[in-house]
Design a protein around this motif. Structure first.
Motif, PDB file in Angstrom:
ATOM      1  N   TRP A  80      -0.636   1.382   3.674  1.00  0.00           N
ATOM      2  CA  TRP A  80      -2.105   1.291   4.032  1.00  0.00           C
ATOM      3  C   TRP A  80      -2.254   2.280   5.354  1.00  0.00           C
ATOM      4  CZ3 TRP A  80      -6.430  -0.711   2.370  1.00  0.00           C
ATOM      5  CH2 TRP A  80      -7.542  -0.840   3.390  1.00  0.00           C
ATOM      6  N   ASP A  81      -3.201   3.234   5.110  1.00  0.00           N
ATOM      7  CA  ASP A  81      -3.397   4.139   6.285  1.00  0.00           C
ATOM      8  C   ASP A  81      -4.400   3.679   7.282  1.00  0.00           C
ATOM      9  OD1 ASP A  81      -5.603   4.730   4.898  1.00  0.00           O
ATOM     10  OD2 ASP A  81      -5.088   6.829   4.912  1.00  0.00           O
ATOM     11  N   GLY A  82      -5.264   2.623   6.995  1.00  0.00           N
ATOM     12  CA  GLY A  82      -6.074   2.008   7.798  1.00  0.00           C
ATOM     13  C   GLY A  82      -7.504   2.360   7.028  1.00  0.00           C
ATOM     14  N   TYR A  83      -7.473   3.157   6.192  1.00  0.00           N
ATOM     15  CA  TYR A  83      -8.743   3.399   5.545  1.00  0.00           C
ATOM     16  C   TYR A  83      -8.656   3.005   4.000  1.00  0.00           C
ATOM     17  CZ  TYR A  83     -10.198   6.164   9.488  1.00  0.00           C
ATOM     18  OH  TYR A  83     -10.620   6.542  10.681  1.00  0.00           O
ATOM     19  N   GLY A  84      -7.381   2.830   3.623  1.00  0.00           N
ATOM     20  CA  GLY A  84      -7.433   2.525   2.155  1.00  0.00           C
ATOM     21  C   GLY A  84      -5.901   2.761   1.745  1.00  0.00           C
ATOM     22  N   TRP A  85      -5.527   2.302   0.507  1.00  0.00           N
ATOM     23  CA  TRP A  85      -4.178   2.494   0.164  1.00  0.00           C
ATOM     24  C   TRP A  85      -3.717   3.988  -0.250  1.00  0.00           C
ATOM     25  CZ3 TRP A  85      -0.824  -1.068   0.944  1.00  0.00           C
ATOM     26  CH2 TRP A  85      -0.944  -2.365   0.925  1.00  0.00           C
ATOM     27  N   VAL A  86      -2.546   4.436   0.161  1.00  0.00           N
ATOM     28  CA  VAL A  86      -2.305   5.875  -0.028  1.00  0.00           C
ATOM     29  C   VAL A  86      -0.784   5.861  -0.956  1.00  0.00           C
ATOM     30  CG1 VAL A  86      -1.654   8.251   0.763  1.00  0.00           C
ATOM     31  CG2 VAL A  86      -3.741   6.872   1.781  1.00  0.00           C
ATOM     32  N   ILE A  87      -0.611   6.570  -1.843  1.00  0.00           N
ATOM     33  CA  ILE A  87       0.598   6.774  -2.553  1.00  0.00           C
ATOM     34  C   ILE A  87       1.325   8.127  -1.998  1.00  0.00           C
ATOM     35  CG2 ILE A  87       1.812   6.795  -4.519  1.00  0.00           C
ATOM     36  CD1 ILE A  87      -0.445   5.204  -5.879  1.00  0.00           C
ATOM     37  N   ARG A  88       2.310   8.135  -1.612  1.00  0.00           N
ATOM     38  CA  ARG A  88       3.189   9.299  -1.135  1.00  0.00           C
ATOM     39  C   ARG A  88       4.594   9.257  -1.724  1.00  0.00           C
ATOM     40  NH1 ARG A  88       4.689   8.308   5.257  1.00  0.00           N
ATOM     41  NH2 ARG A  88       5.643   6.128   4.974  1.00  0.00           N
ATOM     42  N   PRO A  89       5.246  10.271  -1.969  1.00  0.00           N
ATOM     43  CA  PRO A  89       6.662  10.341  -2.356  1.00  0.00           C
ATOM     44  C   PRO A  89       7.479  10.155  -1.183  1.00  0.00           C
ATOM     45  CG  PRO A  89       5.849  12.642  -2.475  1.00  0.00           C
ATOM     46  CD  PRO A  89       4.664  11.769  -2.020  1.00  0.00           C
ATOM     47  N   VAL A  90       8.605   9.394  -1.228  1.00  0.00           N
ATOM     48  CA  VAL A  90       9.528   9.188  -0.288  1.00  0.00           C
ATOM     49  C   VAL A  90      10.942   9.437  -0.731  1.00  0.00           C
ATOM     50  CG1 VAL A  90      10.524   7.609   1.384  1.00  0.00           C
ATOM     51  CG2 VAL A  90       8.116   7.466   0.876  1.00  0.00           C
TER      52      VAL A  90
END
Length: 94
Positions: A80-90
């Protein structure tokens, strides 16, 4: 050859200083000669040491490398980045 030369110069310097250190009726006359001989001898020996090749140590034990690191892989994580859910590679490593 250099070591022999340095040894000969050292012996000559010590013998010269013993000759100049003979007691005399006027002690202050020999002090200046002794100081000059010491400075000259130090310059000769210092020059011989400075011009000599450096000495390197013997062989050194080197341990075998350890096992390879565990494999890593990429995983998609959402946050959660504060505005919505974000998907990122880790990158995940074990």
């Amino acid at each position: 050859m250099k070591k022999t030369l340095v040894a000969a110069l050292t012996v000559a310097m010590v013998a010269g200083s013993l000759v100049t250190a003979t007691p005399s009726a006027q002690a202050h006359d020999g002090v200046g000669v002794g100081i000059a001989a010491g400075l000259l001898g130090g310059a000769i020996i210092g020059g011989a040491i400075a011009s000599s090749r450096p000495a390197y140590g013997g062989p050194v034990y080197v341990a075998e490398p350890g096992p390879p690191p565990p494999p890593c892989y990429w995983q998609r994580q959402r946050y959660w980045d504060g505005y919505g859910w974000v998907i990122r590679p880790v990158r995940v490593c074990y």
